[in-house]
Design a protein around this motif. Structure first.
Motif, PDB file in Angstrom:
ATOM      1  N   TYR A  64     -19.141  78.234 130.032  1.00  0.00           N
ATOM      2  CA  TYR A  64     -20.425  78.181 130.718  1.00  0.00           C
ATOM      3  C   TYR A  64     -20.269  78.425 132.216  1.00  0.00           C
ATOM      4  N   LEU A  65     -19.154  77.938 132.774  1.00  0.00           N
ATOM      5  CA  LEU A  65     -18.926  78.083 134.210  1.00  0.00           C
ATOM      6  C   LEU A  65     -18.821  79.556 134.598  1.00  0.00           C
ATOM      7  N   PHE A  66     -18.250  80.354 133.698  1.00  0.00           N
ATOM      8  CA  PHE A  66     -18.041  81.772 133.993  1.00  0.00           C
ATOM      9  C   PHE A  66     -19.220  82.654 133.572  1.00  0.00           C
ATOM     10  N   MET A  67     -19.945  82.250 132.531  1.00  0.00           N
ATOM     11  CA  MET A  67     -20.975  83.126 131.972  1.00  0.00           C
ATOM     12  C   MET A  67     -22.383  82.760 132.403  1.00  0.00           C
ATOM     13  N   GLY A  68     -22.616  81.548 132.896  1.00  0.00           N
ATOM     14  CA  GLY A  68     -23.972  81.099 133.203  1.00  0.00           C
ATOM     15  C   GLY A  68     -24.759  82.043 134.094  1.00  0.00           C
ATOM     16  N   ALA A 385     -32.967  81.151 137.192  1.00  0.00           N
ATOM     17  CA  ALA A 385     -32.714  79.714 137.142  1.00  0.00           C
ATOM     18  C   ALA A 385     -32.025  79.327 135.846  1.00  0.00           C
ATOM     19  N   SER A 386     -32.396  79.976 134.740  1.00  0.00           N
ATOM     20  CA  SER A 386     -31.787  79.678 133.452  1.00  0.00           C
ATOM     21  C   SER A 386     -30.291  79.959 133.486  1.00  0.00           C
ATOM     22  N   GLY A 387     -29.887  81.031 134.162  1.00  0.00           N
ATOM     23  CA  GLY A 387     -28.460  81.327 134.289  1.00  0.00           C
ATOM     24  C   GLY A 387     -27.739  80.256 135.083  1.00  0.00           C
ATOM     25  N   PHE A 388     -28.363  79.783 136.178  1.00  0.00           N
ATOM     26  CA  PHE A 388     -27.773  78.699 136.960  1.00  0.00           C
ATOM     27  C   PHE A 388     -27.633  77.429 136.113  1.00  0.00           C
ATOM     28  N   PHE A 389     -28.650  77.184 135.280  1.00  0.00           N
ATOM     29  CA  PHE A 389     -28.617  76.002 134.423  1.00  0.00           C
ATOM     30  C   PHE A 389     -27.412  76.033 133.495  1.00  0.00           C
ATOM     31  N   MET A 390     -27.161  77.188 132.896  1.00  0.00           N
ATOM     32  CA  MET A 390     -26.058  77.289 131.953  1.00  0.00           C
ATOM     33  C   MET A 390     -24.713  77.046 132.639  1.00  0.00           C
ATOM     34  N   THR A 391     -24.592  77.478 133.890  1.00  0.00           N
ATOM     35  CA  THR A 391     -23.359  77.224 134.642  1.00  0.00           C
ATOM     36  C   THR A 391     -23.126  75.725 134.805  1.00  0.00           C
ATOM     37  N   MET A 392     -24.204  74.978 135.034  1.00  0.00           N
ATOM     38  CA  MET A 392     -24.073  73.541 135.282  1.00  0.00           C
ATOM     39  C   MET A 392     -23.779  72.737 134.018  1.00  0.00           C
ATOM     40  N   VAL A 393     -23.819  73.391 132.852  1.00  0.00           N
ATOM     41  CA  VAL A 393     -23.454  72.709 131.605  1.00  0.00           C
ATOM     42  C   VAL A 393     -21.988  72.297 131.625  1.00  0.00           C
ATOM     43  N   VAL A 394     -21.222  72.876 132.537  1.00  0.00           N
ATOM     44  CA  VAL A 394     -19.815  72.498 132.673  1.00  0.00           C
ATOM     45  C   VAL A 394     -19.666  71.001 132.959  1.00  0.00           C
TER      46      VAL A 394
END
Length: 451
Positions: A64-68, A385-394
């Protein structure tokens, strides 16, 4: 009238799109929840090393950190449908690589980790698609949150069933158990992804941020990060995923540990721990199902404030309740027969464990509430924003790791003060942090036109 593409023009087409998103939500949980139970196979092959066993799960979250952020950009560039199709294709590749680890000799564990990471890229992309799309299909607000919560219930159902399927295939774990035991499940998952790819190819998906007659995305003058409530929501998602994973994860260790620091459970501690923790996930399913009915009339703000407050109370009570105060485990979960008296005996579990399990009802609705609040009023910036959200799933990897570090130094239950602090932030976000104070930024919100 907006120059955006009008893709969904009838209720029937809208329903098909919603069902497609629910199906993708189920696949997210199916693929994600393969990591932990399959990881136990590798743990047993390495002298019960739980750290190695959890590496697949960690690789899944690390993706998630790389793909968000790239996933969010993909939504803007090629749209929801193509992003979802690419995600499923990558998912097939990741599952295939995991299957390869069952036929390789040396280096098979590394191959499995690579496969888990690739699968993580896939589910990150799918998550980036389904959350904003369900919010769009519900026209934002309470209805948008209601669809996200309903999709979350489908997600939880799929996630609850996956470990069960793995358990049936694996049976009793030993050092001789290998990835070959779960080969049927991997091939089923690959088949489902291929079928899903074909179905989604023929489904109309709204593309609110692609210009009519053009493949190019809109030009942005600002960023989703210019909205305070979005930035605070991103921090909230980081904490939330850590809370969701950390509560049951540390509880499992606590109940399984038969040493001085553990819960003092007598009997098959690991079996009892796994079953008790399973109720946490079951309650998440119940909570999301209930929320799917009430979210149309109860605001995300109210829901988040209430569940955060209750969860803080439960966690603090669990920390402060002595482990000597116990309740019996239901006979259906675990029981033995006294060889002398012939009486049925059950194991005793600290009351604090049951309090933590109840937190599942609270955490179940937090994701949808936070996401809904954080993207409210973003318009064309929602995909970003959705992409940023996925990064924060880390945060699902970072917070539990910090909690385990605390547990080793101050004890299992005291480590839950970290969880309480994270919940405190979510309460603050519901109370005041979710307010949009940047309404002067033009968003060209065309949800209605696009749908």
């Amino acid at each position: 009238m907006s120059n955006q593409t009008t893709v969904v023009s009838s209720p029937k087409v809208r329903i098909v799109a919603i069902i497609a998103m629910f199906f993708l939500f189920a696949m997210i949980a199916f693929v994600t929840n393969l990591a932990a139970p399959i990881g136990t196979i590798w743990g047993y092959q390495n002298e019960g090393n739980s750290f190695l066993g959890m590496m697949g799960n960690m690789m899944n979250f690390l993706a998630y950190l790389f793909m968000g952020i790239p996933a969010g950009k993909l939504l803007q560039k090629i749209g929801y449908k193509k992003t979802a199709l690419w995600a499923m294709a990558i998912g097939v590749a990741g599952l295939f690589v995991q299957w390869l680890s069952s036929v390789l000799g040396d280096g098979s564990f590394i191959t499995y980790l690579i496969g888990a990471f690739v699968c993580g890229l896939s589910v990150c992309m799918l998550n980036t698609v389904v959350n904003p799309m369900l919010n769009y299909l519900g026209n934002g607000g309470n209805k948008g949150n209601q669809l996200i919560q309903t999709g979350g219930a489908v997600n939880s159902l799929s996630g609850t069933m996956t470990p069960f399927f793995v358990g049936v295939l694996v049976g009793e774990l030993s050092k001789e158990t290998t990835m070959r035991a779960v080969e049927p499940l991997l091939w089923i998952a690959i088949s489902v992804f291929i079928v899903s790819f074909i179905i989604i190819s023929f489904v109309n998906i709204p593309e609110p941020n692609l210009r009519k007659g053009s493949k190019s995305p809109q030009k942005f003058t600002h960023s989703a990060l210019n909205f305070r409530h979005t930035v605070l929501g991103l921090i909230g998602i980081f904490f939330y995923v850590g809370i969701e994973v950390g509560i049951p994860g540390t509880l499992n260790f606590y109940l399984s540990d038969q040493g001085a620091d553990g819960a003092g459970v007598v009997g098959a501690a690991s079996t009892i721990a796994g079953t008790i923790v399973a109720f946490y996930w079951l309650l998440m399913l119940c909570g999301r199902t209930l929320a799917s009915f009430i979210s149309g009339s109860v605001s995300s703000k109210t829901q988040l404030m209430v569940v955060s407050g209750i969860a803080i109370l439960l966690v603090v009570l669990a920390i402060c309740t002595p482990s000597s105060i116990t309740l019996p485990v239901p006979e259906q979960i675990y029981s033995t027969v006294d060889p002398v008296t012939g009486e049925i005996q059950t194991a005793m579990v600290p009351v604090s464990a049951y309090m933590l399990v109840l937190c599942g009802l609270c955490t179940s609705v937090m994701w949808g509430n936070i996401f809904n609040l954080a993207v409210e009023g973003l318009g064309k910036y929602t995909d970003q924003a959705s992409g940023f959200f996925m990064t924060m799933v880390v945060g699902g990897g970072v917070i539990p790791l910090l909690q385990q570090l605390l547990a080793k130094n101050v004890g299992y239950m005291a480590s839950y003060w970290l969880i309480a602090a994270c919940l405190g932030y979510l309460l603050f976000y519901g109370l005041t942090g979710a307010k949009n104070v940047n309404t002067d930024i033009p968003v060209d919100d065309t949800i209605q036109d696009a749908i």
